[in-house]
Design an enzyme around this catalytic site. Sequence first.
Site, PDB file in Angstrom:
ATOM      1  N   ARG A  69       7.013  -6.185  11.908  1.00 26.48           N
ATOM      2  CA  ARG A  69       5.891  -5.710  12.743  1.00 26.48           C
ATOM      3  C   ARG A  69       4.717  -6.666  12.659  1.00 26.48           C
ATOM      4  O   ARG A  69       4.031  -6.929  13.645  1.00 26.48           O
ATOM      5  CB  ARG A  69       5.446  -4.318  12.265  1.00 26.48           C
ATOM      6  CG  ARG A  69       6.431  -3.220  12.647  1.00 26.48           C
ATOM      7  CD  ARG A  69       6.138  -1.950  11.847  1.00 26.48           C
ATOM      8  NE  ARG A  69       4.763  -1.529  11.959  1.00 26.48           N
ATOM      9  CZ  ARG A  69       4.076  -0.954  10.982  1.00 26.48           C
ATOM     10  NH1 ARG A  69       4.625  -0.713   9.813  1.00 26.48           N
ATOM     11  NH2 ARG A  69       2.826  -0.605  11.164  1.00 26.48           N
ATOM     12  N   HIS A  84      -4.017   6.442  -1.895  1.00 30.25           N
ATOM     13  CA  HIS A  84      -3.664   5.269  -1.094  1.00 30.25           C
ATOM     14  C   HIS A  84      -4.726   5.013  -0.042  1.00 30.25           C
ATOM     15  O   HIS A  84      -5.195   5.920   0.628  1.00 30.25           O
ATOM     16  CB  HIS A  84      -2.311   5.479  -0.401  1.00 30.25           C
ATOM     17  CG  HIS A  84      -1.872   4.269   0.365  1.00 30.25           C
ATOM     18  ND1 HIS A  84      -1.227   3.218  -0.230  1.00 30.25           N
ATOM     19  CD2 HIS A  84      -2.029   3.934   1.661  1.00 30.25           C
ATOM     20  CE1 HIS A  84      -0.986   2.280   0.664  1.00 30.25           C
ATOM     21  NE2 HIS A  84      -1.468   2.687   1.825  1.00 30.25           N
ATOM     22  N   ASP A 128      11.155  -0.233   4.833  1.00 35.40           N
ATOM     23  CA  ASP A 128       9.769  -0.484   5.251  1.00 35.40           C
ATOM     24  C   ASP A 128       9.375  -1.928   4.975  1.00 35.40           C
ATOM     25  O   ASP A 128       8.652  -2.537   5.757  1.00 35.40           O
ATOM     26  CB  ASP A 128       8.798   0.454   4.540  1.00 35.40           C
ATOM     27  CG  ASP A 128       7.354   0.057   4.859  1.00 35.40           C
ATOM     28  OD1 ASP A 128       6.991   0.119   6.046  1.00 35.40           O
ATOM     29  OD2 ASP A 128       6.631  -0.375   3.948  1.00 35.40           O
ATOM     30  N   SER A 151       5.304   4.093   7.553  1.00 38.76           N
ATOM     31  CA  SER A 151       5.347   2.987   6.591  1.00 38.76           C
ATOM     32  C   SER A 151       4.655   3.396   5.291  1.00 38.76           C
ATOM     33  O   SER A 151       5.210   3.288   4.190  1.00 38.76           O
ATOM     34  CB  SER A 151       4.648   1.769   7.225  1.00 38.76           C
ATOM     35  OG  SER A 151       4.351   0.798   6.266  1.00 38.76           O
ATOM     36  N   LYS A 209       6.597   4.999   1.418  1.00 39.12           N
ATOM     37  CA  LYS A 209       6.380   4.432   0.078  1.00 39.12           C
ATOM     38  C   LYS A 209       5.754   5.458  -0.858  1.00 39.12           C
ATOM     39  O   LYS A 209       6.121   5.555  -2.023  1.00 39.12           O
ATOM     40  CB  LYS A 209       5.481   3.188   0.182  1.00 39.12           C
ATOM     41  CG  LYS A 209       6.221   1.992   0.779  1.00 39.12           C
ATOM     42  CD  LYS A 209       5.313   0.806   1.010  1.00 39.12           C
ATOM     43  CE  LYS A 209       4.381   1.039   2.159  1.00 39.12           C
ATOM     44  NZ  LYS A 209       3.908  -0.125   2.880  1.00 39.12           N
TER      45      LYS A 209
HETATM   46  N1  URA Z   1      -0.119  -0.352   5.208  1.00 41.56           N
HETATM   47  C1  URA Z   1       1.213  -0.147   5.148  1.00 41.56           C
HETATM   48  O1  URA Z   1       1.795  -0.027   4.085  1.00 41.56           O
HETATM   49  N2  URA Z   1       1.881  -0.059   6.321  1.00 41.56           N
HETATM   50  C2  URA Z   1       1.288  -0.184   7.514  1.00 41.56           C
HETATM   51  O2  URA Z   1       1.959  -0.089   8.518  1.00 41.56           O
HETATM   52  C3  URA Z   1      -0.103  -0.410   7.552  1.00 41.56           C
HETATM   53  C4  URA Z   1      -0.780  -0.483   6.376  1.00 41.56           C
END
Ligand code: URA
Length: 434
Positions: free
Chosen positions: A168, A82, A161, A183, A187
């Site tokens: 946010r 990621h 999220d 966040s 995931k």
């Molecule tokens: N990517 C995400 O999935 N969440 C964040 O808060 C910032 C970048």
Amino acid sequence: MRMVDLIEKKKNGEMLTAEEIQWMISGYTKGEIPDYQMSAMCMAIYFRGMTMDETITLTMAMRDSGDVLDLSGISGVKVDKHSTGGVGDKTTMALGPIVASLGVPVAKMSGRGLGHTGGTIDKLECFPGFSTSISEETFKDNVNNIGIAVAGQTANLAPADKKLYALRDTTACVNQKSLIASSIMSKKLASGSDAIVLDVKVGNGAFMENAEDARALAQIMVDIGKGAGKQTHALITNMDQPLGNAVGNSVEVLEAIETLKGNGPDDFLEVVYALGKHMLLLAGKADSEEDALAKMKETIANGNALQKLREFVAAQGGDPSYVDDPSKLPLAPVVVEVAAPCDGYVKTLEARPIGHASMLLGGGRATKESDIDLSVGCILRKKIGDEVKKGDSLCTIYAQTAEAAEAASKEVLGAYEFSDSFVAKPTMIYAELM
Ligand code: URA
């Protein structure tokens, strides 16, 4: 429990208990806690921060707000990768086939892009017919049979999220380490992989603008991953300028294909190899860093990685002939070169305005619902450390109209600064955390 009391508590800098955090996330996911209270909480967290215990509890509560995928039907050690996001980041397109061709099962959930340029899914859709809306069964079968599959994130993956991130984003609360870490990790932990490699970008085109913040964010995510029983490695990589030369959708796919043919830009290859090394080691497919690097170079040189891309594209309904003839990829008709205004060396090439130029051309989304134009974009011809002569092309722009090309050219030119004296090429990998 009352949300107003929890907001008050965090506003005063106190720590929330696990029970309070779980109650809050569950209530927010179900719609029982309104956005205005959750926004006030995010702002309180923004200013007061969270302890590691609070951050871990928040992550787990968000992970458990929806489905947690079971990938045990896929054999091998599934290593997810990621990136925290940047401009020109087409890493998955090249890295996925490279490591899959070396036996690392790639079972990846990806998203569409918001802002700058498209996400991995948008890029994959440059291959006509390619679909990421595949069933869980096809997803698992494809990974078992050819070693790689990419699916769109299901609606029920960390839904807390999804809501919180949108909130946010519109309340200026993205840029907080505990919120970003929870966040991303909620995931990743819900996606069912066995191990995780994180690419934490630092620089003017990234969420984290300095190395110290990036390191702290990376450490939080590594600790969360390990706390959840997943081996997690993090790299801190340079995003002071766009990664590679292409910024857009088709142009980035083209660059990924060229990379798999052995013609990748040096800075992009360096990041791909660094991430790939960790993926191979975590999956037990390399004995050492040197072995991992040699294997990646070999799979590019012998064509196996490119063959893996063909198989991957075909297995998800795309036209693999585009891999062999990438000139079939759509490119917008108005082609404009941005000329260097002076002699010298490129000192600065800010990533953000280049991403903005791509947006102006139509290559990025202003809202989640916007359509994007896969055929527009920029190819940078000069990057930090390159010598330029007045009039040299700094960048080629692909636009639909002369007006759009003109607006993008201004942005691109504004991203460059020049120096009379020699400028060294930037370091790409700042740190590796394990
Ligand atoms: N990517 C995400 O999935 N969440 C964040 O808060 C910032 C970048």
